[in-house]
Design a protein around this motif. Sequence first.
Motif, PDB file in Angstrom:
ATOM      1  N   CYS A 376       0.814  -1.220   0.000  1.00 13.65           N
ATOM      2  CA  CYS A 376       0.000   0.000   0.000  1.00 13.65           C
ATOM      3  C   CYS A 376       0.846   1.268   0.000  1.00 13.65           C
ATOM      4  O   CYS A 376       0.386   2.312  -0.473  1.00 13.65           O
ATOM      5  CB  CYS A 376      -0.948   0.009   1.191  1.00 13.65           C
ATOM      6  N   VAL A 377       2.063   1.193   0.540  1.00 11.72           N
ATOM      7  CA  VAL A 377       2.907   2.403   0.572  1.00 11.72           C
ATOM      8  C   VAL A 377       3.916   2.446  -0.563  1.00 11.72           C
ATOM      9  O   VAL A 377       4.577   3.466  -0.764  1.00 11.72           O
ATOM     10  CB  VAL A 377       3.650   2.546   1.916  1.00 11.72           C
ATOM     11  N   ASP A 378       4.031   1.363  -1.317  1.00 14.58           N
ATOM     12  CA  ASP A 378       5.040   1.339  -2.373  1.00 14.58           C
ATOM     13  C   ASP A 378       4.639   2.126  -3.612  1.00 14.58           C
ATOM     14  O   ASP A 378       5.497   2.653  -4.328  1.00 14.58           O
ATOM     15  CB  ASP A 378       5.349  -0.108  -2.776  1.00 14.58           C
ATOM     16  N   LYS A 379       3.321   2.182  -3.897  1.00 10.52           N
ATOM     17  CA  LYS A 379       2.860   2.850  -5.117  1.00 10.52           C
ATOM     18  C   LYS A 379       1.582   3.620  -4.832  1.00 10.52           C
ATOM     19  O   LYS A 379       0.865   3.315  -3.878  1.00 10.52           O
ATOM     20  CB  LYS A 379       2.597   1.824  -6.225  1.00 10.52           C
ATOM     21  N   PRO A 380       1.269   4.613  -5.669  1.00 11.53           N
ATOM     22  CA  PRO A 380      -0.016   5.315  -5.505  1.00 11.53           C
ATOM     23  C   PRO A 380      -1.189   4.351  -5.693  1.00 11.53           C
ATOM     24  O   PRO A 380      -1.093   3.372  -6.447  1.00 11.53           O
ATOM     25  CB  PRO A 380       0.010   6.368  -6.617  1.00 11.53           C
ATOM     26  N   ASN A 381      -2.281   4.645  -5.016  1.00  9.31           N
ATOM     27  CA  ASN A 381      -3.482   3.816  -5.100  1.00  9.31           C
ATOM     28  C   ASN A 381      -4.645   4.624  -5.674  1.00  9.31           C
ATOM     29  O   ASN A 381      -4.654   5.856  -5.568  1.00  9.31           O
ATOM     30  CB  ASN A 381      -3.847   3.312  -3.701  1.00  9.31           C
ATOM     31  N   GLU A 421       2.532   9.254  -3.308  1.00  9.14           N
ATOM     32  CA  GLU A 421       2.097   9.991  -4.495  1.00  9.14           C
ATOM     33  C   GLU A 421       3.078   9.875  -5.657  1.00  9.14           C
ATOM     34  O   GLU A 421       2.823  10.386  -6.744  1.00  9.14           O
ATOM     35  CB  GLU A 421       1.910  11.477  -4.140  1.00  9.14           C
ATOM     36  N   GLN A 422       4.215   9.217  -5.438  1.00  4.61           N
ATOM     37  CA  GLN A 422       5.234   9.130  -6.488  1.00  4.61           C
ATOM     38  C   GLN A 422       4.857   8.061  -7.506  1.00  4.61           C
ATOM     39  O   GLN A 422       4.677   6.894  -7.163  1.00  4.61           O
ATOM     40  CB  GLN A 422       6.600   8.810  -5.882  1.00  4.61           C
ATOM     41  N   GLN A 423       4.745   8.445  -8.759  1.00  9.98           N
ATOM     42  CA  GLN A 423       4.329   7.529  -9.810  1.00  9.98           C
ATOM     43  C   GLN A 423       5.428   6.514 -10.134  1.00  9.98           C
ATOM     44  O   GLN A 423       6.619   6.824 -10.038  1.00  9.98           O
ATOM     45  CB  GLN A 423       3.958   8.303 -11.077  1.00  9.98           C
ATOM     46  N   PRO A 424       5.046   5.299 -10.501  1.00  9.78           N
ATOM     47  CA  PRO A 424       6.043   4.278 -10.859  1.00  9.78           C
ATOM     48  C   PRO A 424       6.887   4.738 -12.039  1.00  9.78           C
ATOM     49  O   PRO A 424       6.408   5.447 -12.936  1.00  9.78           O
ATOM     50  CB  PRO A 424       5.191   3.066 -11.228  1.00  9.78           C
ATOM     51  N   LYS A 425       8.121   4.327 -12.055  1.00 11.14           N
ATOM     52  CA  LYS A 425       9.018   4.674 -13.153  1.00 11.14           C
ATOM     53  C   LYS A 425       9.986   3.525 -13.401  1.00 11.14           C
ATOM     54  O   LYS A 425      10.169   2.651 -12.531  1.00 11.14           O
ATOM     55  CB  LYS A 425       9.773   5.954 -12.839  1.00 11.14           C
ATOM     56  N   PRO A 426      10.607   3.505 -14.569  1.00 10.21           N
ATOM     57  CA  PRO A 426      11.558   2.423 -14.858  1.00 10.21           C
ATOM     58  C   PRO A 426      12.739   2.451 -13.892  1.00 10.21           C
ATOM     59  O   PRO A 426      13.116   3.502 -13.368  1.00 10.21           O
ATOM     60  CB  PRO A 426      12.013   2.726 -16.290  1.00 10.21           C
ATOM     61  N   ILE A 427      13.307   1.300 -13.680  1.00 12.55           N
ATOM     62  CA  ILE A 427      14.536   1.183 -12.893  1.00 12.55           C
ATOM     63  C   ILE A 427      15.657   0.803 -13.848  1.00 12.55           C
ATOM     64  O   ILE A 427      15.566  -0.206 -14.556  1.00 12.55           O
ATOM     65  CB  ILE A 427      14.380   0.137 -11.777  1.00 12.55           C
ATOM     66  N   THR A 428      16.694   1.619 -13.878  1.00 11.87           N
ATOM     67  CA  THR A 428      17.807   1.388 -14.806  1.00 11.87           C
ATOM     68  C   THR A 428      19.063   0.897 -14.110  1.00 11.87           C
ATOM     69  O   THR A 428      19.873   0.197 -14.700  1.00 11.87           O
ATOM     70  CB  THR A 428      18.132   2.672 -15.579  1.00 11.87           C
TER      71      THR A 428
END
Length: 502
Positions: A376-381, A421-428
Amino acid sequence: MRAAKFISVAAVLTVAAATGCSDDGGERATASASVPVGLGSFYKQKPSWKDCGDGFECTTVQVPLDYTKPSGEKVGISVIRLPAEDESDRVGSLFTNPGGPGGSGTDFVRQAARTFGNDLRSKFDIVGFDPRGVAKSDPVRCNTGAQLDDFFATDSSPDDQKETDTLAAKGKQFANNCKTKATTELPHVGTVNAARDMDVLRAALGDQKLTYYGASYGTYLGAFYAEQFPKNVRALVLDGAVDPRQSSTDMLIEQAKGFETALRAFAGDCVKAGFCRFGNSVDAVLATVSSFLAKTDRTPLKNTQDSRMVTESLATMGIARALYVKEYWPVLRQALTQAIQNADGTMLLTLADEMVERKSDGTYSSQTDANMAINCVDKPNPPDLKTYGRSATEAQKAAPRFGPFVVWGGLPCVYWPVQNEQQPKPITAKGAAPIVVIGTIRDPATPYKWSQSLADQLSSGVLLTFDGDGHTAYLQGDDCITDAADKYLITADPPKDGTTCR
């Protein structure tokens, strides 16, 4: 990976013997990597190891609850290791994580350490740890056993507004229970902090760089580690990858589709074996399962182990549990036969209980509460029930048997007291050494496309494919996968990108 009703359980549930390699080499580890400012006391701590039975040693390593306030409250991370068999040829520590989130890494190592290859066990301490909020590491505890029984039994394929409202009420109750009982921990249990903890563990255990095996959610943790500490990567095997670019609900929809793929493979196996009780074609078997679940929705099944009724949700969970490991498919055939012919859901309920670590006395491990808290805290819901419901509708169209159950299982996150609130993004992980991502083509819980995606995102990603069934590939007995992974972990020399094992 995300919904509490469909936890990505530990990779080693049915473990075949792993095959070692004879290659020698690799980078001997010493603790000389840079120490983040203000964290010297954590990075330089010297764990006090104690014998904890059967050749294992255990300790606790301290980390900050809040990394912005390192002098504040601390969390004790429970760690276990099986020491390397040849101290004179020791390379370092092989850190592991079995998935979840919420899976106990210490339990995993007790169960699985000796199934790693002989050369790995000779050269590496096999190390497991319970991430913050999990098992023995200040676990998140929100719900009683009775409350979790009620949560899991609730109809999570609502047919009308009344059933939807009931589901929402259960989701709110779950969130409120955690707000009441775990207020201090909730903001800090996410994967970003768990990855920072892992770097403290690396240094405290004396390794200059990290050697790591992560399964399922453990790939997500490993990828976040590589993103934050790319120069500290020696060799990471990420098995059954989670795609960090996915939104919370898109991830659930894709996972539901993965279970549908696995169910279709199970049906094909049943038909191929002959005398399949559920139909003489794949589509006929799937239709039988659909009809059975619809009937169970109307009339729950009895069971012989306690007073619980086996609802459609519990039956679906039992089916899903068996799809994680191909060796469980004969058990699933027996369970479905018992349920369909005798209206007896005992075997399906046993499978469901195993999936969520419910004990025979009605208590649960911390897995479910921790799983929900971390996810629940890893990504916005989604912001509200209506928005969330649209994702459930989409899931039902894409995965008619599993879609609603997987998606609605994450509903408490809508009401969670801590939001990201931080949107998912690619991990490089730019600048990291080669990282091997293993994907299983018919993996039910972490669809193969996620492994393809993560390997593509990582600047040094190498994709190793297993053309097979079940959740994750390593430690499941395929010599091709095991040999390639072991050689890489020992020498840091990866297999050729795009290698496929059949």
